[in-house]
Write a protein that holds these residues in place. Structure first.
Motif, PDB file in Angstrom:
ATOM      1  N   PHE A 557      46.867  41.756  39.082  1.00  0.00           N
ATOM      2  CA  PHE A 557      47.648  40.574  39.247  1.00  0.00           C
ATOM      3  C   PHE A 557      49.123  40.844  39.132  1.00  0.00           C
ATOM      4  O   PHE A 557      49.905  39.951  39.553  1.00  0.00           O
ATOM      5  N   LYS A 558      49.365  42.064  39.168  1.00  0.00           N
ATOM      6  CA  LYS A 558      50.842  42.460  39.361  1.00  0.00           C
ATOM      7  C   LYS A 558      51.139  42.595  40.937  1.00  0.00           C
ATOM      8  O   LYS A 558      52.293  42.625  41.308  1.00  0.00           O
ATOM      9  N   MET A 559      50.069  42.966  41.679  1.00  0.00           N
ATOM     10  CA  MET A 559      49.981  43.430  43.146  1.00  0.00           C
ATOM     11  C   MET A 559      50.801  42.110  44.010  1.00  0.00           C
ATOM     12  O   MET A 559      50.330  41.040  43.741  1.00  0.00           O
ATOM     13  N   PRO A 560      51.679  42.416  45.054  1.00  0.00           N
ATOM     14  CA  PRO A 560      51.878  41.237  45.769  1.00  0.00           C
ATOM     15  C   PRO A 560      50.626  40.916  46.680  1.00  0.00           C
ATOM     16  O   PRO A 560      49.693  41.369  46.854  1.00  0.00           O
ATOM     17  N   ARG A 561      50.736  39.571  47.085  1.00  0.00           N
ATOM     18  CA  ARG A 561      49.719  38.794  47.825  1.00  0.00           C
ATOM     19  C   ARG A 561      49.712  39.457  49.316  1.00  0.00           C
ATOM     20  O   ARG A 561      50.630  39.750  49.999  1.00  0.00           O
TER      21      ARG A 561
END
Length: 636
Positions: A557-561
């Motif tokens: 959930f820290k990773m960019p879209r």
């Protein structure tokens, strides 16, 4: 509201807040006590006002007592002796003083009516769930306060809570804010991951020379701690034999002498609307306030709902949100003018405007409870219980007096002390400063056992209170100094530690190499095949997804879209100091419309609380920036 307070916060008004612990007749209201006069030293000065060493020490002692009650066996006194803890506590006192000053500058105040209503709600002052004037007076005498002192201090405690309440009420959360929050909070993600196998290292990678060098550099970590054993005598109130049952005559005599306790005075359930005006206001201002009160009275006479009008028009912030509700009121609680008007009303009637020091009140009498007295049979069980408790308390107090007297004279043995209270001398096993069993599980016992008086001078301790009605006196029985552990004894521990460190380093290097391959264009499947592992996936997984490693999920959930049709790659350290390659495939925002009305309201309430907390933090920062604050660290 926030800007108004910030604009006015240069005005300095003295703040006092108090913690009065009232158990079995006393209740917690606040912490600390600030005073103007007589102080020649202080730990801090907030504007023109001071926080004395006595003020700080009182708050410090109360905090320790609270933490001891909360933490029980885990409580460690030395945890609260650190400079960091003391400074944090002082900052709390400074913030409270600043907030009180800002509230006063913004015109926030606690009215007499609200103060008296709050006092009436305190269980410590109630009999059978209702305020009792005699119980109130008795409780205050027991705590060393006059009603005037207590009410002044409680008013200040309530005042310091007023500003945060106003900030919370002014926090604005739009529908858009709430929808954006839901989209993120309930968002789900599709991803794949490859749990990387651990590198396998042979024991031989840690040599005997490595072990020797590590042990030599960390010898202080491999020491058997200092230990003591103590003799002790314990007085436990819970273990005392029960008192003999009282006679019928004793019970009836007690009932006759205390009949007033079992009666309830007439009580009146009231609400009010306050039009605020200072007692010293000029004639024109007072006339304007009266006219406003008369206008509100006319609206009520025309059928306007009292509670709704109070919410819209009352100046009493403490009761406004509840429609002006003051709760049940007895004679002697309110100001004479207010009380006289209330007593003249019949249920359902509203008074004409009533003048008090706060302004003009419109009073609604909603219900009346007549005075009543319980019969002897109704309170027999209570009388029996109280008789037994009094007998128990008298016996315990007598034994405690003996404990203190004989303990002070004890020299070389605890036998006279044990004989005086009908106890026995017992001995603990060896224990350290940090860990003990039996009576030594109490931090207070361990602290006393390792004190200069007990451990070095060989004296008996003073009586140590380890819990309610439980006291212990100890004396040193055995002392075992700290001793270094031999290398041969700790060699397996050293070897395992070094092997684990090198294993972790090897795992990290292998994970970085695998990530480089993934970012270089290799697929997860290709990397998995070369390592003899398998690829796993998660579909529509939320932030609190079950059956997923928490650390892995946090990294996902820290990773960019990712862009449409694309993927994002990364690396996560997961449970057990292992690693996993990540491939984020898609992000799905939640639909706020899927929430029902109750859930939407809960979201807005949550955001409003968080927003008010941010506003409060911003306020404290602004007040500190514009107020001169002096701190004497050496007096903490």
């Amino acid at each position: 509201m926030l800007q108004l307070i910030r604009d006015k916060s240069s005005s300095k008004v003295f703040y006092i807040t108090l913690l009065v612990l009232m158990t079995g007749g006393l209740l917690v209201f606040g912490i600390g006590d600030y005073s103007f006069g007589g102080a020649t030293t202080y730990v801090a000065k907030v504007g023109k006002e001071i926080i004395t060493e006595q003020d700080f020490q009182q708050r410090f002692d109360e905090q320790r007592r609270q933490m001891r009650t909360m933490m029980r066996d885990a409580y460690q006194p030395k945890m609260f002796e650190t400079p960091e803890f003391k400074r944090q506590l002082l900052d709390q006192l400074i913030d409270e003083a600043l907030i009180q000053q800002a509230g006063a500058a913004a015109g926030l105040a606690v009215t007499d009516t609200r103060l008296q209503a709050e006092i009436a709600k305190i269980e410590a002052f109630q009999v059978n769930g209702k305020f009792d004037q005699d119980r109130y007076q008795l409780a205050l005498r027991g705590s060393g306060f006059s009603p005037r002192q207590f009410e002044a201090r409680m008013r200040r405690d309530m005042a310091v809570k007023e500003l945060p309440a106003q900030l919370a009420a002014s926090a604005l959360v739009t529908t858009g804010d709430a929808n954006n929050f839901v989209r993120l909070r309930d968002q789900t993600r599709d991803f794949r991951y490859l749990a990387l196998p651990q590198s396998v290292l042979a024991d031989a990678v840690v040599s005997a020379d490595d072990e020797q060098k590590y042990f030599a550099a960390h010898a202080a970590d491999y020491v058997t701690p200092e230990q003591v054993a103590v003799e002790y005598v314990e007085l436990d109130g819970a273990a005392l034999a029960p008192a003999a049952a009282p006679s019928e005559a004793d019970l009836r005599s007690r009932y006759a002498a205390q009949a007033a306790r079992f009666g309830t005075k007439e009580q009146r359930l009231a609400s009010h609307i306050l039009v605020e005006v200072a007692a010293g206001a000029d004639a024109a201002t007072q006339k304007s306030a009266l006219q406003k009160a008369e206008t509100l009275a006319a609206e009520l006479a025309a059928g306007k709902d009292f509670a709704e009008l109070a919410k819209a028009s009352s100046a009493d912030a403490g009761t406004r949100a509840a429609g002006g509700d003051l709760g049940w009121i007895e004679a002697g609680i309110m100001e004479p003018a207010f009380e006289q008007a209330l007593l003249a009303l019949k249920p359902g009637e509203v008074s004409a405007p009533v003048r008090t020091e706060q302004g003009y009140h419109l009073i609604l009498l909603r219900e009346v409870k007549p005075a009543a007295t319980k019969s002897f049979e109704e309170v027999r069980a209570q009388l029996e219980t109280e008789f037994a408790q009094e007998q128990h308390n008298e016996k315990l107090a007598d034994l405690q007096d003996k404990l203190f007297t004989v303990a002070d004279q004890a020299n070389g043995t605890l036998e006279p002390l044990a004989k005086a209270i009908g106890g026995t001398v017992q001995t603990t096993p060896l224990f350290s400063q940090d860990v003990g069993f039996g009576i030594a599980m109490f931090p207070e016992i361990r602290a006393a056992a390792f004190s200069l008086e007990v451990k070095t001078d060989g004296l008996s301790s003073e009586p140590i209170e380890v819990s309610k009605d439980r006291m212990v006196v100890i004396r040193l029985a055995q002392h075992k100094p700290a001793t270094p552990r031999a290398f041969d004894a700790v060699k397996p521990e050293v070897h395992a530690l070094l092997l684990s460190e090198r294993q972790q380093k090897a795992n990290r290097e292998a994970a970085d190499a695998a990530l480089k391959r993934l970012l270089g264009g290799e697929t997860l499947e290709a990397i998995a095949a070369s390592l003899g592992a398998t690829v796993s996936e998660g579909k529509a997984v939320g932030r609190q997804g079950l059956n997923q490693d928490r650390q892995l999920l946090a990294e996902v959930f820290k990773m960019p879209r990712p862009q449409a049709g694309g993927t994002i790659h990364g690396l996560a350290e997961v449970a057990g100091k292992k690693f996993a390659l990540l491939e984020l495939q898609a992000v799905h925002d939640a639909d706020p419309k899927a929430l029902d009305a109750a859930a939407q309201t809960a979201v807005r309430d949550q955001l409003r609380q968080e927003l008010s907390a941010l506003e409060s933090a911003a306020l404290r920062k602004a007040l500190r920036a514009r107020t001169k604050i002096e701190v004497n660290e050496d007096r903490l």
